[in-house]
Motif scaffolding. Structure first.
Motif, PDB file in Angstrom:
ATOM      1  N   LYS A  25       0.831  -1.210   0.000  1.00 58.65           N
ATOM      2  CA  LYS A  25       0.000   0.000   0.000  1.00 58.65           C
ATOM      3  C   LYS A  25       0.866   1.260   0.000  1.00 58.65           C
ATOM      4  CE  LYS A  25      -3.882   2.192   2.272  1.00 58.65           C
ATOM      5  NZ  LYS A  25      -4.950   2.073   3.261  1.00 58.65           N
ATOM      6  N   ASP A  26       1.927   1.268   0.814  1.00 55.13           N
ATOM      7  CA  ASP A  26       2.831   2.426   0.846  1.00 55.13           C
ATOM      8  C   ASP A  26       3.555   2.605  -0.488  1.00 55.13           C
ATOM      9  OD1 ASP A  26       2.093   2.890   3.463  1.00 55.13           O
ATOM     10  OD2 ASP A  26       3.934   2.040   4.327  1.00 55.13           O
ATOM     11  N   ALA A  29       1.061   4.159  -2.843  1.00 56.06           N
ATOM     12  CA  ALA A  29       0.899   5.577  -2.507  1.00 56.06           C
ATOM     13  C   ALA A  29       2.105   6.379  -2.972  1.00 56.06           C
ATOM     14  CB  ALA A  29       0.682   5.740  -1.008  1.00 56.06           C
ATOM     15  N   VAL A  32       1.793   6.914  -6.709  1.00 50.58           N
ATOM     16  CA  VAL A  32       0.783   7.915  -7.042  1.00 50.58           C
ATOM     17  C   VAL A  32       1.262   9.313  -6.673  1.00 50.58           C
ATOM     18  CG1 VAL A  32      -1.551   8.718  -6.499  1.00 50.58           C
ATOM     19  CG2 VAL A  32      -1.136   6.287  -6.868  1.00 50.58           C
ATOM     20  N   ASP A  33       1.899   9.440  -5.530  1.00 55.20           N
ATOM     21  CA  ASP A  33       2.270  10.756  -5.004  1.00 55.20           C
ATOM     22  C   ASP A  33       3.692  11.196  -5.324  1.00 55.20           C
ATOM     23  OD1 ASP A  33      -0.217  10.864  -3.837  1.00 55.20           O
ATOM     24  OD2 ASP A  33       0.494  10.083  -1.920  1.00 55.20           O
ATOM     25  N   ARG A  46     -10.058  10.025 -12.146  1.00 55.99           N
ATOM     26  CA  ARG A  46      -9.962   9.242 -10.905  1.00 55.99           C
ATOM     27  C   ARG A  46     -10.213   7.762 -11.192  1.00 55.99           C
ATOM     28  NH1 ARG A  46      -7.766   8.990  -6.058  1.00 55.99           N
ATOM     29  NH2 ARG A  46      -9.101   7.994  -4.525  1.00 55.99           N
ATOM     30  N   LEU A  50      -7.564   4.588 -10.694  1.00 54.47           N
ATOM     31  CA  LEU A  50      -7.854   3.423  -9.864  1.00 54.47           C
ATOM     32  C   LEU A  50      -7.741   2.111 -10.639  1.00 54.47           C
ATOM     33  CD1 LEU A  50     -10.824   4.779  -7.728  1.00 54.47           C
ATOM     34  CD2 LEU A  50      -8.406   4.589  -7.094  1.00 54.47           C
ATOM     35  N   ILE A 135      -4.094  -0.247  -8.685  1.00 49.17           N
ATOM     36  CA  ILE A 135      -4.051   0.848  -7.717  1.00 49.17           C
ATOM     37  C   ILE A 135      -5.348   0.925  -6.923  1.00 49.17           C
ATOM     38  CG2 ILE A 135      -4.014   3.370  -7.519  1.00 49.17           C
ATOM     39  CD1 ILE A 135      -1.891   3.412  -9.692  1.00 49.17           C
ATOM     40  N   TYR A 138      -5.860  -0.619  -3.495  1.00 46.59           N
ATOM     41  CA  TYR A 138      -5.096  -0.126  -2.351  1.00 46.59           C
ATOM     42  C   TYR A 138      -5.317   1.352  -2.050  1.00 46.59           C
ATOM     43  CZ  TYR A 138      -2.726  -4.559  -2.643  1.00 46.59           C
ATOM     44  OH  TYR A 138      -2.456  -5.897  -2.648  1.00 46.59           O
ATOM     45  N   VAL A 139      -5.939   2.085  -2.980  1.00 48.44           N
ATOM     46  CA  VAL A 139      -6.176   3.511  -2.802  1.00 48.44           C
ATOM     47  C   VAL A 139      -7.680   3.749  -2.798  1.00 48.44           C
ATOM     48  CG1 VAL A 139      -5.910   5.789  -3.856  1.00 48.44           C
ATOM     49  CG2 VAL A 139      -4.012   4.156  -3.921  1.00 48.44           C
ATOM     50  N   ASP A 140      -8.132   4.519  -1.833  1.00 45.55           N
ATOM     51  CA  ASP A 140      -9.583   4.822  -1.749  1.00 45.55           C
ATOM     52  C   ASP A 140      -9.974   5.865  -2.761  1.00 45.55           C
ATOM     53  OD1 ASP A 140      -9.797   3.044   0.341  1.00 45.55           O
ATOM     54  OD2 ASP A 140      -9.273   4.597   1.812  1.00 45.55           O
TER      55      ASP A 140
END
Length: 140
Positions: A25-26, A29, A32-33, A46, A50, A135, A138-140
């Motif tokens: 998950k990290d 993230a 993505v970031d 969005r 996802l 993705i 693991y990403v909301d």
């Protein structure tokens, strides 16, 4: 020697890998970031973001191993004084394999401790095997 760190995860895209993270998950993230914006997510909706599939794997780091046999040959070939060299034909010629392995292990430990103590550790890593992750899982 390369050693796999199964406690860390990196995203991979082409020949670029993200910094090692503590979880899948990290790593997602981070992908993505991340500041380099690989994948140009600004252009994705969005829903497209996802649905994106990325590759994630464990990093491998280099851990130096000292070859005891090479050290013995180096001592014999380069460190014997000229005055005694001709009288030293049998010096280190019959070293047992288990003694060479013992020397290799001990020298590797000393080198790795020295390297760590002075901050010379190799911080590079490579990701060799990956698995695909969506993705959106693991990403909301």
């Amino acid at each position: 020697m390369l050693v796999k760190d199964e406690t860390k995860y990196c995203w991979c895209e082409d020949e670029v890998a993200g910094e090692p993270q503590n979880s899948i998950k990290d790593a997602i993230a981070d992908y993505v970031d991340n500041e380099y914006n690989y994948g140009d997510f600004d252009a994705l909706s969005r829903e497209e973001l996802l649905q994106t599939i990325i590759e994630i794997g464990h990093p491998y780091r280099y851990v130096p191993e000292i070859d005891g046999e090479r050290v013995i040959w180096n001592v014999c070939d380069y460190d014997l004084d000229d005055e005694i060299e001709e009288w030293s034909d049998d010096y280190m010629k019959n070293v047992k394999n288990e003694h060479i392995d013992e020397l290799s292990d001990e020298l590797s430990k000393v080198f790795q401790a020295w390297e760590k103590r002075h901050g010379y550790e190799n911080c590079a890593y490579v990701v060799m095997e990956t698995e695909q992750y969506r993705i959106g899982d693991y990403v909301d």
